[in-house]
Design an enzyme around this catalytic site. Structure first.
Site, PDB file in Angstrom:
ATOM      1  CB  VAL A 124     -45.520  39.570 -15.861  1.00 22.82           C
ATOM      2  CG1 VAL A 124     -46.323  40.362 -14.820  1.00 22.82           C
ATOM      3  CG2 VAL A 124     -44.446  40.449 -16.471  1.00 22.82           C
ATOM      4  CB  ALA A 125     -48.618  35.232 -15.424  1.00 25.16           C
TER       5      ALA A 125
ATOM      6  CB  ILE B 174     -42.991  37.266 -11.078  1.00 20.82           C
ATOM      7  CG1 ILE B 174     -41.882  36.983 -12.096  1.00 20.82           C
ATOM      8  CG2 ILE B 174     -42.433  38.010  -9.868  1.00 20.82           C
ATOM      9  CD1 ILE B 174     -41.318  38.224 -12.728  1.00 20.82           C
TER      10      ILE B 174
ATOM     11  CD  GLU C 173     -47.123  39.540 -10.000  1.00 19.35           C
ATOM     12  OE1 GLU C 173     -47.571  38.592  -9.332  1.00 19.35           O
ATOM     13  OE2 GLU C 173     -47.321  39.684 -11.218  1.00 19.35           O
TER      14      GLU C 173
ATOM     15  CG  ASP D 230     -24.655  39.087  30.498  1.00 13.00           C
ATOM     16  OD1 ASP D 230     -23.558  38.638  30.851  1.00 13.00           O
ATOM     17  OD2 ASP D 230     -25.165  40.111  30.976  1.00 13.00           O
TER      18      ASP D 230
ATOM     19  CG  ASP E  67     -27.099  43.593  31.374  1.00 12.44           C
ATOM     20  OD1 ASP E  67     -25.961  43.240  31.000  1.00 12.44           O
ATOM     21  OD2 ASP E  67     -27.480  43.546  32.559  1.00 12.44           O
TER      22      ASP E  67
ATOM     23  CG  ASP F 261     -23.346  41.964  27.396  1.00 13.73           C
ATOM     24  OD1 ASP F 261     -22.523  41.033  27.497  1.00 13.73           O
ATOM     25  OD2 ASP F 261     -24.018  42.393  28.347  1.00 13.73           O
TER      26      ASP F 261
END
Length: 800
Positions: A337-338, A340, A342, A384, A734, A738
């Site tokens: 846990v330590a 990881i 978090e 475009d 636009d 597209d």
């Protein structure tokens, strides 16, 4: 139903997919009579109600299919389909259980022991909520697509005219009447032109920058969408004329239906962002490392909870302590846990959120948080042309007037890239001292014109044909000559004071409508003094054929000889080579038939105007006065932005539905290609590209590439090939055409001003100013954010 209807491409259950082109009757390549026979209908009578019922059973309603989105539960579960998130979730669950067990053993539960798992749970819940909110909006592009469909149609059935039939009730074979302002309700074959000409604005579907003239004549069967001049497509708008059409495709079989399917298909292919892929790799590596370390820590302490005696060299009398085993398991889990991080999801979300604020300040509005870091990884920008690299507003860029002698001309460069009459000026212009020749050009451009310009918020927009609106703006930049007083009007607020004044001086009393054969439009005017004139504008070659004279700078009229004609044609070719659309101006004052005509319908001359066959003879022996070159101009900032992309190692590809010559001219001007560079191998139409034996080799070329006359499927295929080749693709656009590519790209970028709602909803980011240079600035910001997050992950160390 009849045999013809049965043979016409039936709808099949293809999961929303349109029938293939092989099964569709190519109405565009057949003459009008053959189309009527195929669909077993007469244009004057239409379908019977019984026939409509039969055909609806086969084809269904004229509407786009509704795809069921994912359930909320499925969306929530998908948020945990991430290695790091699963690690955090597992760690939180184990921490919570251990905190609970410690409390049970100690007799009371320490509140502080639950803080860590609760914080992790909170982070995961917020992260999941944001993800669900984003993905629940994924199908909005399809809903926006439905909104551009017409709601009603004017239909002929059983010989009767139904002026407002719900468009969803149309079936193949229906006869529909279209007029100016109508939105086309289905894909249809033009059977008859009621007016002399018919033009449609179909740029949102095809990417063309100008309104398209339609005809009843058949075309080749293998032409692209833009080449189907005898077809009108669902969702496009009639801007000039009216006609009778035959419905050939409805619902999902229309061109818009195909776009609908492609958007849905692209939504199913969405991939993880580059950062998420790296986080997954990081999470998987972290899982293995933590798992190994925890197992080693636990195994090292086996001797404390598992003991035995050695008898004859073999272990005997095993003793196992469950309490100590649990204790050392808790130590191993606590170590995991330590180790990881978090806070990683919270840090990443915060960085992305701050990034969206910085980008918003630069006119880049991010719709999805992961798009911020995707921008930073972009290697190819597929842009475009119309509305992104250009302004999507037609503007006159060059004006050519006649000189002091018959064989001379004068050229004026016109500044400005929009419909704003105050945007730019005419270089070397004699303000207030216009000669007679320039006066006549201004008069024709203002009066022989059915369009206008209106102010909408902070922007000016065209009402009517864009090319005619550009001429109105030119008239304002030309100003009024000495001796002509401005007449105030409501037009002043739109900046059209000069155009309004000319229309008051020369009142229109008759119109010779534009048609494809003459390629010109004429108006008969009556001046304040009662003098009748014919003012004409149109294709330069056609006007010259009907012109006998030319007006010189001082207003004198001389015969149009071969030398004058050659100088005019040379100016035309110079402007055409720069992809300008060129219009000529001419007039005539000897109008014997109209000498006493004032618009009275009982006057004999009025009958001449009712028959377009008379127009060529009326528009004869004209006096030619000048010509103007019009285009959709490139944005001023784009050239520098293209150079910035090149310096940053980002390739720029232009993909447009516009014609090849226009697109190449713009690409040379903005720096995608060199001004004299050989681009034969780097500029292809969409059709030519798809016929290449090795399209991947083509897109791997260094430098810029151009794909013109590209259909929606072409754009999507190009983006897919680039992604398969390992590129991170940003796609801009636009229009409706597209949207599929915007949805498929790693990051889709829509235009905020000129963009359709369909494009905006399919995109990940919207440009508030429709400017390509904004994309480049956003990419720079995205790279900074991406590098910061990589640094955070790289230098993160597990807690000791």
């Amino acid at each position: 139903m009849g045999k013809g209807g049965e043979n016409y491409g039936k709808r099949e259950d293809l999961g929303g997919k349109s029938v293939s082109d092989k099964e569709v009757f190519p109405a565009w390549s057949k003459d009008v009579k053959e189309c009527e026979e195929k669909f077993e209908v007469k244009r004057d009578y239409g379908l019977s109600e019984d026939e409509v019922v039969k055909r609806r059973q086969i084809y269904g309603f004229n509407e786009l299919e509704k795809h069921e989105g994912q359930s909320i539960l499925k969306l929530i579960l998908d948020q945990f389909n991430d290695t790091l998130v699963r690690i955090l979730l597992g760690a939180a669950v184990i921490s919570f259980v251990l905190a609970w067990l410690d409390g049970e053993e100690g007799g009371e539960k320490e509140i502080t022991a639950f803080v860590e798992p609760l914080v992790i749970f909170l982070i995961l819940i917020v992260n999941a909520a944001v993800g669900v909110w984003q993905e629940s909006n994924a199908e909005k592009a399809l809903e926006a697509l439905k909104e551009i469909q017409s709601e009603t149609a004017c239909v002929i059935r059983d010989g009767k005219r139904i002026s407002s039939l719900p468009a969803k009730e149309l079936v193949p074979g229906d006869i529909v009447e279209l007029k100016v302002g109508d939105k086309v309700p289905a894909d249809m074959r033009v059977l008859r032109l009621i007016s002399s000409t018919l033009r449609l604005e179909q740029g949102s579907l095809t990417g063309e920058s100008e309104a398209v003239s339609k005809t009843t004549k058949a075309v080749a069967e293998d032409v692209d969408i833009q080449g189907k001049k005898c077809m009108v497509f669902a969702g496009t708008t009639v801007v000039n004329g009216n006609c009778i059409c035959l419905v050939t495709q409805i619902g999902m079989d229309t061109e818009i239906g195909k776009v609908h399917y492609q958007i849905h298909e692209a939504a199913q292919e969405e991939e993880d962002t580059p950062l998420k892929k790296k986080l997954n790799e990081f999470g998987e590596a972290l899982t293995v490392i933590i798992g190994i370390i925890c197992a080693l820590v636990w195994l090292i302490n086996v001797k404390y909870f598992l003991t035995w005696e050695i008898v004859d060299g073999w272990p005997r009398n095993f003793k196992f302590s469950f309490e100590k085993c649990t204790y050392y398991f808790e130590i191993a889990v606590a170590l995991a846990v330590a180790a990881i991080p978090e806070g990683l999801p919270a840090v990443i979300t915060t960085c992305l959120a701050l990034g969206t604020r910085k980008m918003a300040a630069k006119n880049a509005l991010v719709r999805k948080l992961p798009s911020v870091e995707t921008l930073g990884c972009t290697t190819v920008i597929c842009s475009d042309k119309t509305g992104t690299l250009t302004t999507n507003q037609m503007a006159v860029s060059k004006l050519v007037a006649m000189g002091a002698k018959a064989n001379t001309v004068r050229s004026f460069n016109v500044e400005g890239t929009s419909y704003d009459p105050f945007d730019g000026k005419i270089q070397d212009w004699p303000m207030g001292r216009m000669d007679s020749n320039l006066e006549m050009i201004a008069k024709i451009a203002a009066v022989c014109n059915d369009s206008g310009v209106e102010k909408s918020g902070q922007h000016y927009v065209a009402s009517g044909l864009p090319t005619e609106a550009a001429l109105k703006v030119l008239v304002e930049k030309m100003g009024l000559p000495d001796g002509v007083s401005s007449i105030s009007s409501s037009s002043d607020k739109d900046g059209l004071r000069c155009s309004y004044t000319w229309n008051k001086i020369e009142k229109r009393i008759g119109t010779l409508e534009f048609d494809r054969d003459r390629k010109s439009m004429g108006v008969i005017t009556s001046s304040t003094s009662g003098r009748k004139s014919l003012l004409v504008k149109g294709a330069v070659e056609n006007l010259l054929e009907r012109s006998s004279y030319v007006q010189l700078q001082d207003g004198s009229v001389v015969e149009l000889d071969s030398s004058s004609r050659n100088h005019i044609m040379q100016s035309l070719h110079e402007m055409s080579s720069k992809a300008l659309r060129v219009l000529g101006f001419a007039y005539k004052e000897d109008l014997q038939e109209f000498a006493t005509y004032n618009g009275d319908e009982d006057h004999p001359a009025h009958q001449l105007l009712l028959n377009p066959a008379n127009y060529p003879s009326i528009e004869s022996k004209l006096i030619f006065v000048g010509l103007a070159g019009i285009r959709d101009p490139p944005r001023k900032e784009v050239r520098r932005a293209i150079e910035d992309c090149r310096e940053a190692g980002i390739r720029v590809m232009v993909i447009t539905g516009d014609n090849k010559n226009t697109a190449e001219a713009i690409c040379r001007e903005i720096g995608v290609f060199g001004s004299h560079e050989d681009i034969s191998s780097r500029s292809l139409t969409g059709k030519e590209f798809m016929e290449l034996a090795n399209p991947k080799a083509h897109i791997r070329q260094s430098g810029g590439l151009l794909f013109s006359r590209a259909e929606p499927r072409h754009k999507q295929d190009i983006v897919r090939l680039l992604k398969d080749d390992g590129e991170v693709v940003a796609m801009t656009g636009d229009g409706v055409n597209d949207a599929p590519a915007l949805k498929l790209a790693d990051i889709g970028i829509a235009m905020g001003i000129a963009g359709t709602e369909v494009a905006k909803e399919a995109s990940d980011m919207v440009l508030a100013d429709d400017n390509f240079s904004t994309i480049v600035a956003a990419v720079g910001e995205g790279r900074s954010i991406y590098n910061n997050m990589k640094a955070f992950i790289s230098f993160m160390r597990p807690d000791p």
